[in-house]
Design an enzyme around this catalytic site. Structure first.
Site, PDB file in Angstrom:
ATOM      1  N   PHE A 133       7.032 -25.748  27.585  1.00 27.52           N
ATOM      2  CA  PHE A 133       5.989 -26.447  26.821  1.00 27.52           C
ATOM      3  C   PHE A 133       4.734 -25.597  26.647  1.00 27.52           C
ATOM      4  O   PHE A 133       3.989 -25.764  25.701  1.00 27.52           O
ATOM      5  CB  PHE A 133       5.626 -27.784  27.491  1.00 27.52           C
ATOM      6  CG  PHE A 133       5.285 -27.652  28.946  1.00 27.52           C
ATOM      7  CD1 PHE A 133       6.277 -27.660  29.904  1.00 27.52           C
ATOM      8  CD2 PHE A 133       3.964 -27.505  29.356  1.00 27.52           C
ATOM      9  CE1 PHE A 133       5.968 -27.518  31.254  1.00 27.52           C
ATOM     10  CE2 PHE A 133       3.645 -27.366  30.690  1.00 27.52           C
ATOM     11  CZ  PHE A 133       4.649 -27.370  31.649  1.00 27.52           C
TER      12      PHE A 133
ATOM     13  N   PHE B 288       6.834 -33.543  38.748  1.00 27.45           N
ATOM     14  CA  PHE B 288       5.783 -32.878  37.988  1.00 27.45           C
ATOM     15  C   PHE B 288       6.264 -31.456  37.716  1.00 27.45           C
ATOM     16  O   PHE B 288       6.958 -30.851  38.537  1.00 27.45           O
ATOM     17  CB  PHE B 288       4.439 -32.865  38.728  1.00 27.45           C
ATOM     18  CG  PHE B 288       3.366 -32.248  37.874  1.00 27.45           C
ATOM     19  CD1 PHE B 288       2.849 -32.936  36.794  1.00 27.45           C
ATOM     20  CD2 PHE B 288       2.939 -30.948  38.095  1.00 27.45           C
ATOM     21  CE1 PHE B 288       1.917 -32.346  35.952  1.00 27.45           C
ATOM     22  CE2 PHE B 288       2.006 -30.357  37.259  1.00 27.45           C
ATOM     23  CZ  PHE B 288       1.489 -31.050  36.185  1.00 27.45           C
ATOM     24  N   THR B 289       5.875 -30.927  36.576  1.00 31.17           N
ATOM     25  CA  THR B 289       6.442 -29.668  36.074  1.00 31.17           C
ATOM     26  C   THR B 289       6.400 -28.531  37.106  1.00 31.17           C
ATOM     27  O   THR B 289       7.441 -28.013  37.499  1.00 31.17           O
ATOM     28  CB  THR B 289       5.690 -29.220  34.801  1.00 31.17           C
ATOM     29  OG1 THR B 289       4.288 -29.218  35.077  1.00 31.17           O
ATOM     30  CG2 THR B 289       5.973 -30.169  33.651  1.00 31.17           C
TER      31      THR B 289
ATOM     32  N   ASP C  19       1.418 -35.013  46.911  1.00 31.64           N
ATOM     33  CA  ASP C  19       0.757 -34.293  45.836  1.00 31.64           C
ATOM     34  C   ASP C  19      -0.501 -35.117  45.573  1.00 31.64           C
ATOM     35  O   ASP C  19      -0.464 -36.155  44.921  1.00 31.64           O
ATOM     36  CB  ASP C  19       1.667 -34.231  44.611  1.00 31.64           C
ATOM     37  CG  ASP C  19       0.983 -33.534  43.432  1.00 31.64           C
ATOM     38  OD1 ASP C  19      -0.260 -33.366  43.470  1.00 31.64           O
ATOM     39  OD2 ASP C  19       1.678 -33.175  42.472  1.00 31.64           O
TER      40      ASP C  19
ATOM     41  N   LYS D 205      -8.607 -31.224  39.392  1.00 32.09           N
ATOM     42  CA  LYS D 205      -8.630 -32.633  38.998  1.00 32.09           C
ATOM     43  C   LYS D 205      -9.647 -33.363  39.869  1.00 32.09           C
ATOM     44  O   LYS D 205     -10.841 -33.241  39.632  1.00 32.09           O
ATOM     45  CB  LYS D 205      -7.238 -33.259  39.120  1.00 32.09           C
ATOM     46  CG  LYS D 205      -6.289 -32.908  37.979  1.00 32.09           C
ATOM     47  CD  LYS D 205      -5.630 -31.586  38.133  1.00 32.09           C
ATOM     48  CE  LYS D 205      -4.480 -31.360  37.178  1.00 32.09           C
ATOM     49  NZ  LYS D 205      -3.333 -30.734  37.796  1.00 32.09           N
TER      50      LYS D 205
ATOM     51  N   ARG E  56       4.242 -34.912  26.557  1.00 31.84           N
ATOM     52  CA  ARG E  56       4.890 -35.094  27.856  1.00 31.84           C
ATOM     53  C   ARG E  56       6.183 -35.855  27.587  1.00 31.84           C
ATOM     54  O   ARG E  56       6.242 -37.070  27.648  1.00 31.84           O
ATOM     55  CB  ARG E  56       4.001 -35.862  28.843  1.00 31.84           C
ATOM     56  CG  ARG E  56       2.812 -35.048  29.351  1.00 31.84           C
ATOM     57  CD  ARG E  56       3.133 -34.145  30.533  1.00 31.84           C
ATOM     58  NE  ARG E  56       3.327 -32.744  30.198  1.00 31.84           N
ATOM     59  CZ  ARG E  56       2.961 -31.715  30.961  1.00 31.84           C
ATOM     60  NH1 ARG E  56       2.320 -31.903  32.081  1.00 31.84           N
ATOM     61  NH2 ARG E  56       3.236 -30.486  30.628  1.00 31.84           N
TER      62      ARG E  56
ATOM     63  N   TYR F  22     -15.348 -10.899  51.795  1.00 28.05           N
ATOM     64  CA  TYR F  22     -13.882 -10.907  51.785  1.00 28.05           C
ATOM     65  C   TYR F  22     -13.340 -11.785  52.907  1.00 28.05           C
ATOM     66  O   TYR F  22     -12.303 -12.431  52.756  1.00 28.05           O
ATOM     67  CB  TYR F  22     -13.343  -9.485  51.931  1.00 28.05           C
ATOM     68  CG  TYR F  22     -11.914  -9.371  51.479  1.00 28.05           C
ATOM     69  CD1 TYR F  22     -11.612  -9.234  50.122  1.00 28.05           C
ATOM     70  CD2 TYR F  22     -10.863  -9.424  52.386  1.00 28.05           C
ATOM     71  CE1 TYR F  22     -10.299  -9.152  49.697  1.00 28.05           C
ATOM     72  CE2 TYR F  22      -9.554  -9.340  51.961  1.00 28.05           C
ATOM     73  CZ  TYR F  22      -9.268  -9.207  50.612  1.00 28.05           C
ATOM     74  OH  TYR F  22      -7.969  -9.131  50.188  1.00 28.05           O
TER      75      TYR F  22
END
Ligand SMILES: *Cc1c(COP(=O)(O)O)cnc(C)c1O
Length: 459
Positions: free
Chosen positions: A451, A126-127, A217, A260, A384, A74
Site C-alpha cells: 500500500f 496491523f500491517t 500494542d 500517536k 484500509r 550519545y
C-alpha cells in the site's frame, strides 16, 4: 445535530501553517502523478491531510520549549532519563527500551519472542506488526470477536478478543507454540475500536492459566482509556491516568508508537517487566536502533515525548480529541454515507463496499474512493482494505479482508470543527455521484507492504 455534545477546542492557536489549495485540475494532475495512491501525493498538494494521525500531532508550547533543552549526548542523555521515568510512571512497566518508532519495538519484540512455527494471536492484524511476526516465522491468528468484522454492528467494545477463539487455538497448536498474545488498544483496522477493561482481565486470566505472555500494542491506549471512562461501568469517576495504568497492569509489556498517543512527530518504545527479555532487547536495540539510551531518537525528541505523555492523559485534551472524530462521523451518518460504526477514537472509516457497491473487491473500491475524495475536495485519506491486507505469503493470493474501508484519520490538535465540515461536504458530494466512479488496477505492485508504494491506473 446536538452540538452541546462536542466540546470546543481546549487550546489556543499560537502558530499557523498556511496550506496550498489546488483547483480541481491541479488535484486531478497530482493524483495521476501519484499513481492514484494517496501515500504518494505531496503533502503540499493536500489542503486537509487525513492520511494518518501518526506523527502529525501539533506539539504544545511546552513540548517545543522542551526541544530546546535536548541533551544530544550519545550515552545517558538526561532527556532519556526523564522519558524512562515518565514511561515507568504512566505505563507502569519495569523496563523501557527506546526505539525510533513503533515498528522498531515490534521488530525487537518479534525477534526475541518468536520461533519459526509459532502462532501469535491478536485482535485483528496491523500491517507492520503482522509483518514482523511473520518475518520471524510466526503465523498470525485473528482472535477478535466476529462482530468487529461487521461494519454495521454497534458495540461499546468492538475491539475485544474472543476468548473462545484463544481456547480453540491453544487446543489446536498447544500453548507452547504461542509465545505471546498481542492485544491492541484500540484496534486500528477495526476502525479504532476499544477493548474493555473486563476483556483485558479475561485475556490475562486465560494467559496465566496457559503460561502465555500478553503484550499490548499500546499505540492508542489513551483513546482506549477514554472509551473505558465513558462506557464501562465503574470507571466514570476514575482519572484517565489511572485507567491507563490499570490497563497496562494486565500486560507483560507493550510496544508503543510515540507518533500517536504520545503526541510527538517521531519516536517509540518497547516495555517489559521480564529481566531476561529486557537483556535481550538491550542487546538487539544497538544493532537496529541505537544505544539503549536513545534508540534512534534525538534527545530533544525524547524530551518532547516525555512531556507529550503527561499531556495525553489530560481529560480535556482526550475528550476533545475523541469527540471531534465522533462529530465528523455523526455528520456523515446524518447524510446517509455508509461508515464503520460505532466511530472509533482516531478516525472515521468510510465503508467502501457499501459506498461503491458496483465495484468488486478486485477493483479496489477503497483505493478508488480515496483517490476520488482527493480529487473532489483536496482531502487526503488512506485505503484500509484489500491493498493494505496484502497477499498470503504461502499461496500468493490476495488476502480478502471483510472490511474495505477508507480511513479519514484526524491528526491531534491540528484541525478545527470547521475543517471537519469541509471534509464531510466533500464526502457527501462524492456520495451523490458515486455511480459514475470506476475502479483501479495495479501498474506496480511492491512485494511487501504494497500500500505504501503501489501504483495504479483507472480501469
Ligand atoms: C502506527 C501503528 C504501529 C506502528 O507504529 P510506527 O510508529 O508507525 O512504526 C503499530 N500498531 C498500530 C496499531 C499502529 O497504528
Amino acid at each position: 445535530m446536538d452540538m452541546s455534545k462536542y466540546p470546543a477546542e481546549p487550546f489556543r492557536i499560537k502558530v499557523v501553517e498556511v496550506p496550498n489549495m489546488l483547483d480541481r485540475k491541479g488535484r486531478e494532475d497530482a493524483i495521476k502523478e501519484a499513481g492514484y495512491n494517496t501515500f504518494l501525493l505531496n503533502s503540499e498538494d493536500c489542503y486537509i491531510d487525513l492520511l494518518t494521525d501518526s506523527g502529525t500531532t501539533a506539539m504544545s508550547d511546552k513540548q517545543w520549549a522542551g526541544m530546546m533543552v535536548g541533551d544530544e549526548a550519545y550515552g545517558g542523555s538526561r532527556n532519556w532519563i526523564r522519558l524512562q521515568k515518565t514511561v515507568q510512571e504512566y505505563y507502569g512497566f519495569k523496563h523501557v527500551v527506546p526505539t525510533h518508532q513503533g515498528r522498531g519495538a515490534e521488530n525487537l519484540l518479534s525477534r526475541i519472542m518468536i520461533k519459526p512455527g509459532d502462532y501469535v494471536p491478536g485482535n485483528m492484524y496491523f500491517t507492520t506488526t503482522r509483518y514482523h511476526q511473520e518475518a520471524n516465522g510466526a503465523t498470525f491468528v485473528d482472535v477478535i470477536i466476529d462482530d468487529a468484522h461487521d461494519s454495521t454492528k454497534i458495540l461499546d467494545f468492538k475491539g475485544n478478543i474472543d476468548i473462545k477463539k484463544l481456547e480453540a487455538l491453544v487446543e489446536k497448536v498447544g500453548a507452547d507454540k504461542i509465545p505471546y498474545i498481542c492485544l491492541a488498544v484500540t484496534v486500528n483496522l477495526a476502525g479504532g475500536q476499544p477493548v474493555s477493561m473486563e476483556n483485558m482481565k479475561e485475556v490475562r486470566k486465560f494467559a496465566d492459566k496457559h503460561g502465555i505472555k500478553v503484550f499490548s500494542d499500546a499505540t492508542r491506549c489513551v483513546e482506549n482509556a477514554y472509551f473505558i471512562k465513558k462506557r464501562e461501568k465503574g470507571y466514570e469517576d476514575v482519572a484517565i491516568k489511572d485507567i491507563l495504568k490499570e490497563m497496562m497492569s494486565y500486560f507483560d509489556g507493550c510496544t508503543m508508537s510515540g507518533k500517536k498517543d504520545c503526541m510527538v512527530n517521531i519516536g517509540g518504545f518497547l516495555c517489559m517487566n521480564d529481566n531476561d527479555i529486557f537483556t535481550k532487547a538491550r542487546e538487539l536495540v544497538v544493532v537496529f536502533e541505537g544505544m539503549p539510551s536513545y534508540g534512534g531518537m534525538a534527545g530533544r525528541d525524547m524530551e518532547a515525548m516525555a512531556i507529550g505523555i503527561t499531556e495525553s492523559v489530560d481529560f480535556n485534551y482526550i475528550q476533545h480529541r475523541v469527540e471531534q472524530v465522533a462529530y465528523l462521523g455523526e455528520k456523515l451518518k446524518e447524510a446517509g454515507v455508509p461508515i464503520v460504526e460505532p466511530v472509533g477514537g482516531h478516525a472515521v472509516f468510510l465503508d467502501a463496499r457499501r459506498f461503491l457497491p458496483h465495484l468488486t473487491q478486485d477493483e479496489f473500491p477503497a483505493q478508488t474512493l480515496a483517490a476520488h475524495l482527493y480529487i473532489e475536495a483536496g482531502v487526503r485519506s488512506m485505503e484500509r482494505g484489500i491493498i493494505s491486507a496484502g497477499r498470503d505469503v504461502i499461496t500468493g493470493e490476495h488476502h480478502y479482508p471483510k472490511l474495505e474501508t477508507v480511513r479519514l484519520t484526524i491528526p491531534r490538535r491540528v484541525y478545527t470543527y470547521k475543517h471537519m465540515d469541509v471534509v464531510a461536504e466533500g464526502v457527501i458530494a462524492l456520495y451523490k455521484k458515486r455511480d459514475s466512479i470506476r475502479g483501479l488496477k495495479f501498474v506496480y505492485e511492491p512485494p511487501m507492504l504494497r500500500f505504501f508504494n503501489g501504483r495504479f491506473e483507472l480501469i
